[in-house]
Design an enzyme around this catalytic site. Structure first.
Site, PDB file in Angstrom:
ATOM      1  N   HIS A  38       0.910  -1.106  -0.359  1.00  0.00           N
ATOM      2  CA  HIS A  38       0.101   0.185  -0.515  1.00  0.00           C
ATOM      3  C   HIS A  38       1.211   1.051   0.158  1.00  0.00           C
ATOM      4  CE1 HIS A  38      -3.257  -2.398  -0.001  1.00  0.00           C
ATOM      5  NE2 HIS A  38      -3.758  -2.504   1.282  1.00  0.00           N
ATOM      6  N   HIS A  96      -9.898   2.506   0.406  1.00  0.00           N
ATOM      7  CA  HIS A  96      -9.113   1.525   1.572  1.00  0.00           C
ATOM      8  C   HIS A  96     -10.634   1.465   2.238  1.00  0.00           C
ATOM      9  CE1 HIS A  96      -8.214  -1.745   3.705  1.00  0.00           C
ATOM     10  NE2 HIS A  96      -7.035  -1.999   2.718  1.00  0.00           N
ATOM     11  N   GLU A 107     -11.332  -2.974  -2.279  1.00  0.00           N
ATOM     12  CA  GLU A 107     -11.038  -2.245  -3.048  1.00  0.00           C
ATOM     13  C   GLU A 107     -10.475  -3.214  -4.647  1.00  0.00           C
ATOM     14  OE1 GLU A 107      -7.425  -2.833  -0.535  1.00  0.00           O
ATOM     15  OE2 GLU A 107      -8.488  -3.741   0.352  1.00  0.00           O
TER      16      GLU A 107
END
Length: 338
Positions: free
Chosen positions: A95, A165, A298
């Site tokens: 991420h 997210h 996501e």
């Protein structure tokens, strides 16, 4: 952390969806909708503010970049050059790294009653990635729909994979066990114990990842399938059937008669059932956040794509525009047609 980074930007009004955004992380901090039972409730799972988000590693509501999901060992090759990017998840990049886009203060470029556009400039070499990348997150509300468009441009060849997210709970709190989830995906991506694909995609047939018909989330996360046991729930990539702008998931909560249809133009969807929420964080509404209190859906590219040239590419080059769109459509009952 400046006070302006922690102040909410409000988009939308009742009876439709109402968003509260933070400049910190371009975070979706509140998502208030009218349920099918007529009650307005916040269906996002969030922390109190920017300070708590900085202390957390759960990405609650953040805009994720420069690269969403994992890159094995933080290593990949681009145009013959071997690159290493920051790692912080069991030896892998995750991420955007330990200082990803969700931890930065974004600039508010424009804002009116129904839209907000935020921008972030990521310098060349940020977290090890080449190229200066300018990313934008444009949120808008129209009718029963919340839309997010993510774009990026670069000064050097790089890889980009952006997503949101947001954790959802259509009951406004407690467990999502009784939510029903449907994803039109015929294959998924098996991963090793660190979340890295160990081969190609696999058919969902006969697995808990077969979500082509609605399935109760509580039953999915308690499956004895080795992939679910290993991840302590679902934290897997589903390869969504079809291409282009299309529905990629439906989440519904019978208790509140609320339904969310997620649309995207991305090829894959990471489904994450909040496996690492462990009761050590207090939510914005004063509850201890526990495993299964929210679910993140996501839209993105598959994990470790830079190391899989056989999959759709994550490479972005100067003069090109990265673009990812997603939309959350809230209804009380299944729509007659879209």
């Amino acid at each position: 952390m400046s006070s302006s980074a922690a102040e909410s930007v409000v988009v939308g009004t009742a009876p439709g969806p109402e968003l509260h955004l933070l400049r910190h992380g371009a975070t979706l901090h509140r998502l208030v909708v009218t349920g099918g039972d007529g009650v307005r409730r916040d269906v996002s799972v969030a922390l109190p503010g920017a300070a708590e988000l900085l202390a957390s590693s759960d990405y609650l509501g953040g805009t994720i970049g420069r690269y969403a999901n994992r890159i094995a060992g933080g290593r990949f090759e681009l145009d013959g050059e071997k690159l290493e990017v920051a790692t912080h998840d069991r030896g892998n990049h995750l991420h955007g790294g330990p200082d990803g886009f969700d931890r930065r203060t974004w600039d508010l470029v424009s804002h009116d009653a129904d839209t907000a556009r935020l921008r972030l400039v990521s310098p060349d070499g940020d977290q090890g990635f080449p190229g200066e990348v300018t990313a934008e997150a444009a949120f808008s509300v129209a009718g029963d729909t919340v839309t997010l468009e993510l774009t990026a441009e670069t000064t050097r060849p790089t890889v980009v994979n952006l997503t949101s997210h947001v954790y959802l709970n259509l009951e406004g709190g407690g467990s999502v066990d009784d939510h029903l989830l449907q994803v039109p995906a015929s294959s998924y991506t098996p991963v090793d114990e660190t979340g890295i694909p160990y081969g190609g995609h696999a058919p969902v047939d006969g697995t808990p990842f077969d979500l082509r018909e609605p399935a109760r989330v509580g039953e999915l996360v308690r499956s004895a399938h080795e992939q679910v046991v290993q991840a302590a729930g679902i934290d897997h990539n589903l390869v969504v059937d079809g291409a282009g702008w299309r529905p990629v998931a439906v989440l519904s909560a019978p208790r509140t008669a609320t339904r969310m249809e997620l649309w995207s133009d991305q090829g894959c969807l990471q489904v994450y059932t909040g496996n690492f929420l462990d009761g050590t964080q207090v939510s914005r509404d004063g509850r201890l956040l526990r495993q299964g209190d929210g679910i993140a859906l996501e839209p993105q590219l598959a994990p470790d794509t830079p190391n899989h040239p056989e999959w759709p590419s994550a490479v972005l080059r100067p003069g090109e525009l990265y673009r990812s769109r997603m939309a959350w459509v809230f209804t009380a009952t299944p729509p007659a047609g879209r």
